[in-house]
Motif scaffolding. Structure first.
Motif, PDB file in Angstrom:
ATOM      1  N   VAL A  47      11.779   0.832   8.386  1.00 31.32           N
ATOM      2  CA  VAL A  47      10.423   0.809   8.954  1.00 31.32           C
ATOM      3  C   VAL A  47       9.561   1.882   8.313  1.00 31.32           C
ATOM      4  N   GLU A  48      10.080   3.093   8.197  1.00 30.56           N
ATOM      5  CA  GLU A  48       9.284   4.172   7.617  1.00 30.56           C
ATOM      6  C   GLU A  48       8.914   3.866   6.172  1.00 30.56           C
ATOM      7  N   ALA A  49       9.856   3.351   5.396  1.00 31.25           N
ATOM      8  CA  ALA A  49       9.569   3.042   3.997  1.00 31.25           C
ATOM      9  C   ALA A  49       8.454   2.014   3.887  1.00 31.25           C
ATOM     10  N   ARG A  50       8.503   0.980   4.722  1.00 29.09           N
ATOM     11  CA  ARG A  50       7.475  -0.059   4.637  1.00 29.09           C
ATOM     12  C   ARG A  50       6.123   0.446   5.119  1.00 29.09           C
ATOM     13  N   VAL A  51       6.109   1.174   6.230  1.00 31.41           N
ATOM     14  CA  VAL A  51       4.831   1.659   6.765  1.00 31.41           C
ATOM     15  C   VAL A  51       4.199   2.665   5.806  1.00 31.41           C
ATOM     16  N   ARG A  52       4.980   3.550   5.237  1.00 29.41           N
ATOM     17  CA  ARG A  52       4.428   4.532   4.300  1.00 29.41           C
ATOM     18  C   ARG A  52       3.927   3.854   3.026  1.00 29.41           C
ATOM     19  N   ALA A  53       4.629   2.820   2.552  1.00 30.30           N
ATOM     20  CA  ALA A  53       4.160   2.097   1.375  1.00 30.30           C
ATOM     21  C   ALA A  53       2.828   1.409   1.660  1.00 30.30           C
ATOM     22  N   ARG A  54       2.702   0.822   2.852  1.00 27.79           N
ATOM     23  CA  ARG A  54       1.445   0.177   3.216  1.00 27.79           C
ATOM     24  C   ARG A  54       0.333   1.210   3.359  1.00 27.79           C
ATOM     25  N   HIS A  55       0.665   2.366   3.935  1.00 30.11           N
ATOM     26  CA  HIS A  55      -0.328   3.434   4.081  1.00 30.11           C
ATOM     27  C   HIS A  55      -0.815   3.917   2.713  1.00 30.11           C
ATOM     28  N   ALA A  56       0.114   4.092   1.777  1.00 27.86           N
ATOM     29  CA  ALA A  56      -0.287   4.549   0.444  1.00 27.86           C
ATOM     30  C   ALA A  56      -1.173   3.522  -0.251  1.00 27.86           C
ATOM     31  N   HIS A  57      -0.869   2.231  -0.038  1.00 25.29           N
ATOM     32  CA  HIS A  57      -1.666   1.170  -0.654  1.00 25.29           C
ATOM     33  C   HIS A  57      -3.080   1.122  -0.078  1.00 25.29           C
ATOM     34  N   GLU A  58      -3.215   1.490   1.207  1.00 26.66           N
ATOM     35  CA  GLU A  58      -4.528   1.420   1.864  1.00 26.66           C
ATOM     36  C   GLU A  58      -5.412   2.615   1.553  1.00 26.66           C
ATOM     37  N   GLN A  59      -4.860   3.651   0.910  1.00 26.35           N
ATOM     38  CA  GLN A  59      -5.662   4.824   0.616  1.00 26.35           C
ATOM     39  C   GLN A  59      -6.640   4.539  -0.517  1.00 26.35           C
ATOM     40  N   PRO A  60      -7.865   5.085  -0.443  1.00 29.46           N
ATOM     41  CA  PRO A  60      -8.814   4.878  -1.544  1.00 29.46           C
ATOM     42  C   PRO A  60      -8.294   5.531  -2.813  1.00 29.46           C
ATOM     43  N   PRO A  61      -8.605   4.952  -3.977  1.00 30.58           N
ATOM     44  CA  PRO A  61      -8.122   5.529  -5.234  1.00 30.58           C
ATOM     45  C   PRO A  61      -8.672   6.930  -5.449  1.00 30.58           C
ATOM     46  N   GLN A  62      -7.857   7.761  -6.064  1.00 31.33           N
ATOM     47  CA  GLN A  62      -8.267   9.130  -6.368  1.00 31.33           C
ATOM     48  C   GLN A  62      -9.250   9.133  -7.537  1.00 31.33           C
ATOM     49  N   ASP A  63     -10.277   9.944  -7.418  1.00 34.98           N
ATOM     50  CA  ASP A  63     -11.242  10.104  -8.512  1.00 34.98           C
ATOM     51  C   ASP A  63     -10.682  11.132  -9.495  1.00 34.98           C
ATOM     52  N   THR A  64     -10.273  10.645 -10.660  1.00 38.61           N
ATOM     53  CA  THR A  64      -9.672  11.541 -11.656  1.00 38.61           C
ATOM     54  C   THR A  64     -10.640  11.912 -12.767  1.00 38.61           C
ATOM     55  N   THR A  65     -11.959  11.639 -12.556  1.00 31.91           N
ATOM     56  CA  THR A  65     -12.947  11.968 -13.593  1.00 31.91           C
ATOM     57  C   THR A  65     -13.062  13.478 -13.748  1.00 31.91           C
ATOM     58  N   PRO A  66     -12.899  13.984 -14.948  1.00 33.77           N
ATOM     59  CA  PRO A  66     -13.047  15.444 -15.141  1.00 33.77           C
ATOM     60  C   PRO A  66     -14.441  15.911 -14.743  1.00 33.77           C
ATOM     61  N   ARG A  67     -14.514  17.043 -14.100  1.00 29.53           N
ATOM     62  CA  ARG A  67     -15.802  17.594 -13.673  1.00 29.53           C
ATOM     63  C   ARG A  67     -16.103  18.857 -14.459  1.00 29.53           C
ATOM     64  N   ILE A  68     -17.356  18.971 -14.812  1.00 25.78           N
ATOM     65  CA  ILE A  68     -17.800  20.149 -15.574  1.00 25.78           C
ATOM     66  C   ILE A  68     -18.302  21.216 -14.608  1.00 25.78           C
TER      67      ILE A  68
END
Length: 548
Positions: free
Chosen positions: A527-548
């Motif tokens: 249960v934990e593995a499935r719920v955590r995988a679903r939670h990770a999938h629902e998270q918005p993508p990280q902004d990896t654009t370099p900032r000056i």
């Protein structure tokens, strides 16, 4: 050097053993015999592996043998039958991915394999079938016949596959759901979760419908074809679920075995009773003592099959010489009166959810009750063998439970948004939890409700049996609950409890309850593995654009 030739099946009909069952596996069409092909191998054969889905596929060892090195000799990928007139050795795996029909294999000698995962076809071995590691026969159209006996480390028979083993059988871990013989998964499927690592589990099954739904057969086939193990080692299995094989003399309902049951270390020091349950059966062990009301209790085992049967198996200790004079003589000598053990067996049946009158239990006068009692009794013995095995090994499963399902882990998991935002009302049927495959999942956040403080809780429930007459709706659900109680200093206290049905109060999970602890660990991890995988999938993508 063996030789191979492809011929119509009818040409070799006289060569297959009379008891092989090949004719029964022919299609009902009258033309089936004439249209089917057989690959005939004369001599002893050694192969790196054999895929019964397509044994003559391009590049396969059998095709190379058939062609004699020629690359363009015509041959069907899947003949109806492979007939080996000799011994067969497969250094790797004998497999088929499908269970609705594949090439049949008849070996007129013995067969030695490393792994075998078959189903949907006939495997007939006239000699001894030796499997170094895993033998899994599956599928309602499959049949396994070993006329010279069987040796295997793990043997798993599922899916109504016809199994006929003649001669001696030596199997270290037998999981047999088709022959009606005693086996390791007879009263609980949790041994499958111990034998097979989680990577081979299929979803989150409750185990109430046998082993087959718990396992991902395709992954098992892929692993053994790749030369990888699909099962844990024997040492790992014995370490997780040790058995006390010497606890009972046999499986009879006898004075000796009842006394062994009530004297087992599942009853704690200074206690006289202990309870347990499996499937729809619960039981109470009672040692001889005088209870708080002053009533004398004999050594006994009380077994209930929910609203179907009650069984009372008792051993009383009666004086060898009854009467007042015998008691006075023993008292004058300062000795205890010699006694003899007397066996008393009673049963009562339920009608419309209500128990009837108690009656004497015997195989000749109450055969139906006797059959039900002996089956339930064997389940109690199975439970106790595992429980005492856990005790003598210092409770390996319970130690794993304490190490894995800690207060910190439960708190971290149950504070995910699915528990705090979506299913966040323990007392609201629509918001208290949800189903993950066969398992209901819910969590209670620390709160005040109806003027009372409530601590954090994590609950896993599953459908266990069916409601009996007089039961409330959805009563046939079992549950495990992990509750956290805040401590003044240090981490929260963790309580593990369980209940066999909704109407039962939750009681502490005994540390010797091997199958229950194994199921709780399996449920929680999946249960934990499935719920955590679903939670990770629902998270918005990280902004990896370099900032000056």
């Amino acid at each position: 050097m063996p030789t191979a030739r492809l011929c119509p099946l009818a040409e070799v009909a006289h060569r297959w053993p009379a008891d092989s069952g090949v004719p029964q596996h022919l299609a009902p069409s009258p033309a089936a015999l004439a249209q089917a092909w057989a690959l005939c191998i004369t001599g002893d054969m050694q192969l790196p592996g054999l895929d019964l889905d397509a044994p003559l596929a391009s590049g396969s060892p059998l095709r190379a043998l058939l062609q004699g090195g020629a690359a363009d000799a015509p041959a069907p990928e899947s003949p109806f039958l492979i007939l080996v007139d000799g011994h067969l050795q497969i250094d790797g795996a004998l497999t088929c991915a499908r269970t609705d029909g594949a090439t049949h294999l008849v070996v007129r000698g013995g067969a030695r394999l490393h792994n075998a995962v078959i189903g949907g076809q006939l495997l007939y071995v006239q000699g001894t079938l030796e499997v170094t590691d895993l033998l899994w026969a599956d599928g309602h159209r499959g049949a396994l016949c070993a006329r010279g006996g069987l040796t295997a480390r793990v043997a798993l028979f599922t899916g109504h596959c016809a199994v006929d083993i003649a001669g001696p059988q030596q199997v270290e871990f037998l999981l047999d759901e088709v022959r009606g013989v005693p086996h390791r998964a007879e009263f609980s499927s949790e041994i499958a979760g111990i034998v097979f690592p989680p990577t081979f589990h299929d979803g989150i099954g409750d185990g109430e419908h046998g082993i087959r739904p718990l396992l991902d057969r395709a992954r098992v086939v892929a692993a053994v074809r790749a030369g990888q193990p699909a099962t844990r080692t024997s040492a790992e299995i014995h370490a997780a679920q040790p058995l006390d094989a010497d606890l009972f003399a046999d499986e009879a309902i006898s004075v000796r075995n009842i006394l062994a049951a009530v004297r087992a270390p599942v009853i704690g020091p200074k206690e006289h009773t202990a309870a347990g349950w499996f499937q729809q059966t619960d039981f109470l062990l009672c040692q001889r003592h005088v209870d708080a009301d002053g009533d004398a209790r004999d050594d006994n085992v009380f077994i209930t099959v929910w609203k179907t049967w009650d069984f009372y198996l008792s051993v009383s200790h009666e004086p060898e010489r009854p009467g007042l004079l015998a008691r006075l003589a023993a008292a004058a000598r300062g000795r205890k009166m010699p006694t003899t053990a007397q066996l008393a067996l009673l049963y009562r049946a339920y009608h419309g959810g209500k128990p009837g009158a108690w009656q004497p239990l015997a195989p000749d006068t109450a055969p139906e009750a006797w059959r039900a009692c002996t089956h339930a009794w064997r389940g109690v013995l199975d439970y106790l063998r595992k429980a005492v095995g856990q005790h003598r090994a210092r409770y390996p499963l319970y130690q794993r439970l304490l190490a894995e399902l800690t207060a910190q882990r439960i708190e971290d998991f149950t504070t995910l948004p699915v528990f705090t935002e979506r299913y966040n009302d323990w007392w609201d049927g629509d918001k208290s939890g949800w189903w993950e495959d066969d398992v209901w999942v819910g969590a209670r956040q620390p709160c005040m409700h109806a003027g009372e403080p409530w601590g954090r809780a994590f609950k896993l429930s599953w459908h266990n049996g069916t409601e009996a007459p007089g039961d409330a709706q959805d009563n046939a659900h079992s549950a495990y609950q992990i509750t956290l109680e805040a401590a003044l200093h240090g981490p929260a206290l963790v309580q593990y409890t369980y209940a066999q049905r909704q109407s039962d109060p939750r009681t502490p999970l005994p540390r010797s309850a091997a199958d229950h602890i194994a199921r709780l660990l399996r449920f929680a991890a999946a249960v934990e593995a499935r719920v955590r995988a679903r939670h990770a999938h629902e998270q918005p993508p990280q902004d990896t654009t370099p900032r000056i």
